[in-house]
Design a protein around this motif. Structure first.
Motif, PDB file in Angstrom:
ATOM      1  N   THR A 117       0.817  -1.210   0.000  1.00 32.63           N
ATOM      2  CA  THR A 117       0.000   0.000   0.000  1.00 32.63           C
ATOM      3  C   THR A 117       0.853   1.263   0.000  1.00 32.63           C
ATOM      4  O   THR A 117       0.596   2.200  -0.746  1.00 32.63           O
ATOM      5  CB  THR A 117      -0.889   0.023   1.262  1.00 32.63           C
ATOM      6  N   ARG A 149       2.960 -12.293   4.190  1.00 30.47           N
ATOM      7  CA  ARG A 149       2.824 -11.258   5.201  1.00 30.47           C
ATOM      8  C   ARG A 149       2.879  -9.822   4.710  1.00 30.47           C
ATOM      9  O   ARG A 149       3.752  -9.056   5.124  1.00 30.47           O
ATOM     10  CB  ARG A 149       3.899 -11.415   6.276  1.00 30.47           C
ATOM     11  N   GLY A 180       0.742  -8.103   5.738  1.00 35.36           N
ATOM     12  CA  GLY A 180       0.130  -7.536   6.929  1.00 35.36           C
ATOM     13  C   GLY A 180      -0.976  -6.599   6.529  1.00 35.36           C
ATOM     14  O   GLY A 180      -1.826  -6.924   5.703  1.00 35.36           O
ATOM     15  N   ASN A 181      -0.911  -5.419   7.092  1.00 35.46           N
ATOM     16  CA  ASN A 181      -1.983  -4.475   6.867  1.00 35.46           C
ATOM     17  C   ASN A 181      -1.746  -3.652   5.611  1.00 35.46           C
ATOM     18  O   ASN A 181      -2.412  -2.647   5.404  1.00 35.46           O
ATOM     19  CB  ASN A 181      -2.087  -3.577   8.087  1.00 35.46           C
ATOM     20  N   PHE A 182      -0.800  -4.040   4.815  1.00 40.09           N
ATOM     21  CA  PHE A 182      -0.435  -3.193   3.686  1.00 40.09           C
ATOM     22  C   PHE A 182      -0.659  -3.877   2.346  1.00 40.09           C
ATOM     23  O   PHE A 182       0.102  -3.715   1.415  1.00 40.09           O
ATOM     24  CB  PHE A 182       1.027  -2.760   3.821  1.00 40.09           C
ATOM     25  N   ALA A 183      -1.720  -4.690   2.293  1.00 42.16           N
ATOM     26  CA  ALA A 183      -1.964  -5.443   1.067  1.00 42.16           C
ATOM     27  C   ALA A 183      -2.720  -4.630   0.017  1.00 42.16           C
ATOM     28  O   ALA A 183      -2.544  -4.841  -1.178  1.00 42.16           O
ATOM     29  CB  ALA A 183      -2.730  -6.720   1.391  1.00 42.16           C
ATOM     30  N   GLN A 184      -3.557  -3.715   0.464  1.00 42.12           N
ATOM     31  CA  GLN A 184      -4.413  -2.992  -0.489  1.00 42.12           C
ATOM     32  C   GLN A 184      -3.567  -2.156  -1.447  1.00 42.12           C
ATOM     33  O   GLN A 184      -2.616  -1.494  -1.042  1.00 42.12           O
ATOM     34  CB  GLN A 184      -5.373  -2.077   0.268  1.00 42.12           C
TER      35      GLN A 184
END
Lengths: 384, 471
Positions: free
Chosen positions: B264, B368, B370-374
């Motif tokens: 992201t 992983r 994590g929260n940064f895939a979008q």
């Protein structure tokens, strides 16, 4: 002391040289035999089926129930419906938090943990979505970042901001919040189902021929088992799972917001702060440790657990660890004090902080026993 | 030799003197005299012979000397020619180096809920780069660039404030903190046309052209570009290039990016394949650039374009069955005239099927993000830096500058609303001081703004020192 050693060395040398002439060399030092035997098959089978797999099956069914409960909120004006949904959220929280004592396998390899339980919640982005998104559906939400989905996003929508209370009026629940909640619960249900399947059907969703993860755990050392080469590897995984969550609760979940003084305490870091469910979460984490240790859920008939493994080596230690686990759970629950104080308030309260410190100490003691006394037993275990 | 000749002369003289005395004595001594004469003649003949011998010896000696002199001369010539060859070879070898070391002071947030930043200061031996080149012939040459980042290779411990409780992660800097950044062979028969191949720099992003510390004004390289593209982007491939009057062109076919590592916060930047020993080459990309003028030496304007698929280079090939075609357009300009420096660049990129790529990245075991895939289906960034050299007015080689960097790797998303959390603007002012032309000392201070209203603006400050030289 030094003199003593020198004296011992001297007499040893004298003794040895005296023996030298006789041709006898039977002087190998006597190592105390700490090894012990334990047949782990029954324990592993029991822990896998009765604790882990049952736990994830329970989570999946609670996930389904939560989804149903949120659906009834779509057009509801009944406060009872909201309270029911809140209860469904708390109910789903229980098997999940207890399961954190064995957070290995699919929950890790499929990266399901962050999708379900990312913390902290990104309220800013959540508000952006609530303000601007046209509609919500599960597939779309799956593509969004983890900090706007999962347990804590649902918690925020169901309970409110948690600053002064953990109640919310159904009238405050906007249409978009309801839509978002339903979609979140659907995503949640899908992931819990996937997790349950990974343990019971196939551990790799890409490969239908892959064994269920439960089978890998129960049958270590077979040619098709690429994860566990021996029972020892399985027992080590189980013990490390216990250590992992005790460490996280004591040194992360509690200690981080707690800070080193009342001025450095940070309520923004308290997990499950919107529902004021934090202390229940923490004690459930350690109850999960107890489940693995005892081999059965609290109140169920006795089955083999890690306690039997420890007892085979050292019955005193087995009892001691059992009571340290119980003590840690009690000390966490005691943080609420006599007036049912939530954790986020307790860390800002002088007396509350004392109770928190007591709980942290109990967790540290337990962690030390698991790491220093229980884990080393693996090297004395005669597995054959 | 001279003494031998004198000796001979004396002997001759004494023999002749004796002869005169003998004639004066008796006639009956004629026989004896004839004998003596014959003896003397014989001696004279022997002496003549000796003389001839000596003369011949002399001749042969001087001939030998000549041979020796000739041999020496030829040796001297050989050495001289070797020296000149070595000089020639040495002049074909080139060595360059540049590097930077920085001190930065920034304000950080603990987690996504935190709105009270904490100031942290850091030192970083950012990079030391060495470049070796060799001109084999007039047409053929090669160049290798080796970069040492952050002081060397090894494992590093990173702190991720966005993770659950802010987590420490130990990370092996796979692919190395020692990186071969360029290793190319060039064939350039004319100014108008050349070919280069190997590991080459892509002409996308001005940082690939202007990456030495005296070529940009900010302390760190432009943050806007690094938040969208691999900065100083190098790939394996082949390219043609050349200059025709004031136009410079480049066209390349190179290894593509891997969408497994798109994140992201920096869009395609971390998709640069340098983590593994081998670079997946199932999807190739095209990169092209056309400049009027020369960015390295002065004023110029230019456009660049990149196009490539990114799905084929994934390691887990069964996770994604759609294309992830990416395109990037860049427009850049520089005005460098007298004391004035003005440079700017705008980058715009698109990526298709971002929802599918996000899903694949999110559910790949062990990956992983994590929260940064979008991922942004559109991404943009720009910078403008303006400087003025003050040595026109004061007698100190100082350039004062102002800079704006803006980037938004999540400019648009395929479905839903894009968060503004990754929309960053850095505005700063500072100076570059050149105590000698090869060394620059920089200072910069500015404001960092995130486009989310609840996140307060933070201030940053940076000091840096950089050098560059070439043999």
């Amino acid at each position: 002391m030094k003199f003593k050693y020198s004296a011992i060395t001297f007499s040893l040398i004298m003794g040895l040289s005296a023996c030298g002439g006789s041709g006898s060399d039977d002087t190998a030092p006597i190592v105390p035999d700490d090894s012990f035997s334990f047949v782990a098959t029954e324990m592993i089978t029991n822990l896998t089926n009765e604790v882990i797999v049952d736990g994830y099956a329970d989570l999946a069914s609670k996930g389904e129930a939560l989804f149903n409960a949120t659906q009834s909120l779509i057009n509801s004006t009944s406060q009872a419906d909201l309270i029911a949904a809140q209860a469904a959220w708390k109910a789903a929280r229980q098997p999940w938090e207890q399961g954190e004592s064995h957070i290995f396998g699919p929950v890790d390899s499929l990266s399901i943990d962050p999708h379900l339980d990312s913390w902290p919640l990104n309220t800013t982005d959540l508000q952006t979505q609530l303000n601007s998104a046209v509609g919500f559906d599960a597939e779309t939400i799956k593509g969004w970042n983890d900090d706007v989905q999962g347990f804590h996003t649902m918690e925020y929508l169901l309970f409110g901001d948690g600053v002064n209370d953990n109640t919310k009026n159904i009238a405050e629940l906007t249409t978009r919040e309801r839509e978002y909640l339903v979609a979140l619960a659907e995503v949640f249900r899908d992931y819990t189902k996937q997790l349950d399947d990974a343990w019971q059907v196939s551990h790799n969703p890409q490969d239908t021929n892959a064994l269920p993860y439960a089978e890998l755990l129960k049958q270590p050392g077979t040619s098709t088992n690429t994860i566990y080469s021996s029972q020892l590897a399985v027992v080590e995984e189980l013990i490390n799972g216990m250590i992992g969550i005790v460490d996280e609760v004591g040194n992360g979940k509690i200690a981080d917001p707690f800070g080193d003084s009342i001025t450095t305490a940070d309520t923004s870091k308290v997990e499950s702060q919107y529902s004021w469910n934090s202390l229940t979460d923490f004690s459930n984490n350690i109850i999960g440790v107890r489940n693995v240790y005892r081999g059965e859920y609290t109140g169920s008939a006795d089955k083999q657990g890690l306690i039997d493994f420890v007892a085979a080596a050292d019955t005193v230690l087995a009892t001691r660890i059992g009571s340290e686990i119980d003590d840690a759970i009690l000390k966490i629950q005691a943080i609420k004090g006599s007036n049912d104080m939530p954790f986020r308030q307790a860390i800002l309260d002088v007396e509350g902080r004392k109770r928190v410190q007591v709980a942290v100490d109990a967790l540290s003691k337990l962690q030390a026993s698991l790491e220093s006394d229980m884990l080393p037993l693996l090297s004395d275990w005669k597995t054959s | 030799m001279n003494s031998k000749i004198s000796l001979l002369a004396m002997t001759l003289a004494s023999v002749m003197g004796l002869g005169v005395v003998a004639n004066a004595n008796a006639a009956n001594e004629t026989d004896a005299l004839a004998k003596a004469i014959a003896k003397q003649e014989a001696e004279i003949a022997a002496l003549k012979q000796q003389l001839n011998l000596l003369t011949e010896q002399q001749k042969s000696q001087s001939a030998q000397q000549q041979v020796e002199r000739d041999a020496l001369m030829s040796k001297v010539e050989t050495v001289a020619s070797e020296v000149s060859t070595a000089q020639d070879r040495y002049s074909r070898f080139s060595f360059k180096s540049y590097g930077t070391s920085n001190y930065t002071s920034d304000e950080y947030f603990d987690n996504v809920q935190d709105t009270s930043p904490e100031r942290r200061n850091r030192f970083d031996l950012e990079r030391i780069v060495t470049e070796f080149g060799y001109q084999f012939t007039d047409e053929w040459s090669m160049e290798v660039e080796i970069e040492y980042e952050h002081g060397g290779t090894g494992t590093s411990l990173e702190y991720d404030g966005f993770d659950e409780f802010g987590e420490f992660e130990s990370e092996v800097e796979a692919g190395g903190e020692v990186i071969v950044e360029k290793a190319e062979i060039r064939y350039r028969p004319s100014k108008e046309f050349g070919v280069k191949f190997g590991n080459i720099h892509l002409p996308i992003g001005l940082t690939s052209t202007l990456h030495k510390p005296n070529q940009y004004l900010t302390v760190l390289r432009h943050k806007s570009e690094a938040a969208m593209l691999p900065a100083v982007w190098n790939e394996n491939g082949i390219g043609v290039y050349g200059e025709i009057s004031d136009f410079h062109y480049q066209a390349q076919v190179v290894s593509g990016l891997n969408s497994e590592y798109f994140r992201t916060y920096d869009w395609a930047a971390s998709g640069h394949q340098k983590r593994f020993e081998h670079v997946n080459g199932d999807d190739l990309a095209f990169a092209g650039r056309l400049d009027y003028g020369n960015f390295k030496t002065g004023s110029a304007v230019g456009v660049a374009y990149y196009y490539g698929n990114t799905s084929g280079n994934r390691h887990k090939s069964n996770k994604l069955d759609v294309d992830g075609a990416m395109s990037i357009v860049s427009v850049a300009g520089a005005f460098v005239e007298g004391p004035w420096i003005l440079r700017g660049q705008y980058l715009y990129g698109t990526l298709e099927n971002t929802d599918a790529i996000t899903q694949a990245n999110k559910t790949t075991p062990g990956l992983r993000p994590g929260n940064f895939a979008q991922l942004g289906s559109e991404s943009q960034s720009f910078f403008v830096e303006a400087g003025v050299k003050l040595d026109s007015w004061i007698n100190i080689p100082i350039t004062a500058f102002a800079n704006i960097d803006y980037s938004n790797p999540l400019m648009a998303v395929e479905t839903g609303a894009a968060t503004k959390r990754f929309e960053n603007t850095w505005s700063s002012v500072g100076i570059n001081y050149f105590p000698i032309p090869e060394i620059v000392i920089k200072a910069e201070g500015g404001i960092h703004q995130v486009a989310v209203a609840s996140i307060p603006d933070t201030n940053f400050f940076a000091l840096g020192v950089g050098y560059q030289f070439s043999l």
